[in-house]
Design a protein around this motif. Sequence first.
Motif, PDB file in Angstrom:
ATOM      1  N   LYS A   1       1.012   4.624  -8.554  1.00  0.00           N
ATOM      2  CA  LYS A   1      -0.564   5.481  -8.772  1.00  0.00           C
ATOM      3  C   LYS A   1       0.141   5.705 -10.718  1.00  0.00           C
ATOM      4  CE  LYS A   1      -1.812   7.281  -5.049  1.00  0.00           C
ATOM      5  NZ  LYS A   1      -3.188   7.070  -4.921  1.00  0.00           N
TER       6      LYS A   1
ATOM      7  N   ASP B   1      -4.807   6.639  -8.709  1.00  0.00           N
ATOM      8  CA  ASP B   1      -5.451   5.095  -8.312  1.00  0.00           C
ATOM      9  C   ASP B   1      -5.561   4.479  -8.953  1.00  0.00           C
ATOM     10  OD1 ASP B   1      -4.953   3.292  -4.622  1.00  0.00           O
ATOM     11  OD2 ASP B   1      -6.513   2.646  -6.610  1.00  0.00           O
TER      12      ASP B   1
ATOM     13  N   SER C   1      -7.012   1.839  -9.253  1.00  0.00           N
ATOM     14  CA  SER C   1      -8.414   1.094  -9.350  1.00  0.00           C
ATOM     15  C   SER C   1      -9.219   2.365 -10.383  1.00  0.00           C
ATOM     16  CB  SER C   1      -8.877   0.919  -7.770  1.00  0.00           C
ATOM     17  OG  SER C   1      -8.546   2.323  -7.812  1.00  0.00           O
ATOM     18  N   GLU C   2      -9.415   3.766 -10.740  1.00  0.00           N
ATOM     19  CA  GLU C   2      -9.822   4.669 -11.114  1.00  0.00           C
ATOM     20  C   GLU C   2      -9.666   4.494 -12.462  1.00  0.00           C
ATOM     21  OE1 GLU C   2      -8.717   8.349  -9.085  1.00  0.00           O
ATOM     22  OE2 GLU C   2      -8.561   7.713  -7.681  1.00  0.00           O
TER      23      GLU C   2
ATOM     24  N   LEU D   1       0.016  -1.257   0.288  1.00  0.00           N
ATOM     25  CA  LEU D   1      -0.273  -0.209  -0.141  1.00  0.00           C
ATOM     26  C   LEU D   1       1.063   1.150  -0.064  1.00  0.00           C
ATOM     27  CD1 LEU D   1      -2.237   0.633  -0.269  1.00  0.00           C
ATOM     28  CD2 LEU D   1      -2.446   1.050   2.964  1.00  0.00           C
TER      29      LEU D   1
ATOM     30  N   ARG E   1       2.114   1.649  -3.741  1.00  0.00           N
ATOM     31  CA  ARG E   1       2.006   1.049  -4.505  1.00  0.00           C
ATOM     32  C   ARG E   1       1.588   2.250  -5.584  1.00  0.00           C
ATOM     33  NH1 ARG E   1      -3.438  -1.401  -5.062  1.00  0.00           N
ATOM     34  NH2 ARG E   1      -5.405  -0.054  -6.212  1.00  0.00           N
TER      35      ARG E   1
END
Length: 825
Positions: A106, A119, A121-122, A101, A104
């Motif tokens: 970007k 992120d 996930s976006e 994390l 992680r």
Amino acid sequence: MSDTEEQTGELQGLSDREVIARRADGKGNNIPRSSSRPYRQIFNENLFTFINAAFFTISLVMFLLGRVGDGILVAVVIFGGVLVNIGQEIWAKRKLDEIALLHRPKAIVIREGKERSVDPSEIVLGDVLVLLPGDQILVDGAIIGNGRIEVDESLLTGESDSIPKMVGVPVYSGSFCVSGTACYQAEKVGTDTVAHKLMTGARAFRQVLTPVQHEINVVIRVFLLIACFLWILVGISFLSRSYSLNDVIQRAAVIAGLVPAGLLLAITLAYGLGAVRMIGEDVLIQQANAVESLSNVDILCLDKTGTLTTNQIELQEIYPIGVDEEELRSLLGIYAASTIAGNKTNDAIANTYPGVVMDAIAEVPFSSVRKWSALAFDATATDVSYLAPGTYVLGAPEFLMSLAGVSPDVADYIEDGIQQGLRVVMFAHSPEKIAPKENSTPELPLDLKPLGLLRFSDQLRPEAKQTLDGFAEAGIEVKIISGDNPKTVAALAKQAGLGEDIEVVSGQELALMDQVQFIQTALTSTVFGRITPDQKADLVRGLRRRGKYVAMIGDGVNDVLALKQANLAIAMESGSKATRSVADIVLLKDSFAALPHTFLEGQRIRNGIQDVMKLFLVRTFCVTLLVFATAIVTDSFPLQNKQSAIVALVGVGFPTMFIPVWAKAGAIPRRSMVRGILHFVIPATLTLTLVALFVYLFYLVVAILDLQPNLDLLQVDYATPRSALVTILIMGELLLLPFLKPPTQFWVGGEPLSGDWRYTIVAIALLGIYFLILAVPPFRNFFELQPLSLWSYLFLAFVAFEWCLILRAIWRSRFLDRFLGIDLG
């Protein structure tokens, strides 16, 4: 304007409204990304093993035989060990997830013409993403714009070659950008990506059993086969003789106890203890057996950069060739500023000589395989007079000098820098303009003219020398594998204390060798320079083929295949997620100095396991031989199930709870553990079995004579002979503790002098507990024991003492060792 913005040109990407609409349509990359093993995999790997299945089968047999308490005991012992393993590995998983994390990535996306950091996930379908060296490709897509990168797809394909990617060429999630900068458009996201479908890539995980675990599994399986054989004999005797069902159940239960279930628990606790001890050393244990695995390591392979050195590269000086120094500085500044595919060498130049950005018509990013990078400019790129059209190349002198001849003075300057442990890089120019083609390997332009040399320093870690000394103390041979010049690496190695007589070899020399020469060189050389990722993996593989137990430390994507080839994979916390995911051990805070202590902890665990094995093997072999001996001599069975249980509990179970805690580090002979402990086990087993058989027969004869004048053997009371047998076995097993760790010279025989009184104190305390059990009727009755007279206990103590003297004499004479040909060296 940034380098990336210039490279991406007029790319606009999606608008915010388009992003919202696509996410609402379910076209987002919103799947959980695991940085370590999932919980299900941890449970599966620890629960569903052959050994666990065997023990749970034994537990089920106990239940079927009506021995509910015994069945529960076996299940609790095995399940307890499994829980300890699962708990430790879940803790490691959560810690690794925390690290992931923090590190992680970007994703850099272009939306409405601007770069944004989001992120992963976006990300949505159709997003334009920017790739920089070292970045993981997060979704599937295709290169757009005028960028060029090289990608490591080894985690998907198993092939370590860097794959060039240009406009229109697809890229896949789970691979990594090795060099260069480019943009790609997301074509598959979420569950549609290659990485998600294959369930591999950066999250690949290895599970490797150590030699000790292999040997323990063999021992347990052998005893399981012996138990099965005896169960068959018991079944046949039940059908052919007049034994009661209770007799058969008792015998079957005792035989089941021959399989050393407690051995697995003791070893599991040793692993757990090692992991706990490492918490304070900034060492994260991903695999329960990783610390013990360290004790088997005899070769440690590591990179120079980031491990031996701090990886903080500084430009020390430049040496102009054919141009004045000011012009060379300006050219270097322009080169560093105009390069899109940055690296630490390029950053060091830019920090020392800031320059203006010029439009390059082509770029070849640095590669650890090629050892050079290049930029091409045309005549219209700039009005700077000294920036000539053509190609500027920055790379290792030995790779460029074949095309750019140098004078003896220049060669001496290069050699002098190398001997100081400095990284020497050549800067050269060719009027030829490179034009990299898709799916082709870039080649150096012809007519290279050297413009200058650069010397870079990369300081040794302050703790490097002490750490390498620690490896030597632990008996570990260190091999340094680097992409730098082998003489530079050798100079740094000597500064770190590896010695003056180390053998050095280059990747070019290795490439010319056949397989036999390659492996022999891998064994005899210490420093390997200009090594490609493929050669690094081949070196580790070759060492393993020669029977070496190899640990590998890596931090970059190009280390992943070598890490997978090693017996033990170690990663730096600051390294790529790929290396952390495949590693057995992660060095938090890049704590290289913690490794020697971790190696010693591994030796401590292995020594503790070896001592535990000795006690378990003596007890198990002894009871097994007694079963056969009493059946042949007396046609009887020596122990009831609960009597066997107390022998195992007091004589072996409780002592082995302390042994892993008190074990000490120390060099271990490179041989089979089982073979190494035969010197202790065989004399102890044979003599204790004979003494125990003598005691059993003596009290059995007394019990038979007590039946006079009616000598009906069916009426013989076996309670006293069995109680005497239990007592002598417990005395003998507890007396093995001071022999295992001799507190004084008197006890030296099977093992060298220890001077540690704790084992002897535990033996005395446990003997007291046993006599307390005999003194308390409820406890005595539970274990089906018969109280003996004081004279009987004194007689048994005398027999045990005489046995000690005989056993010590056998050990000291080495008679059985010579007879069996056991090597004690």
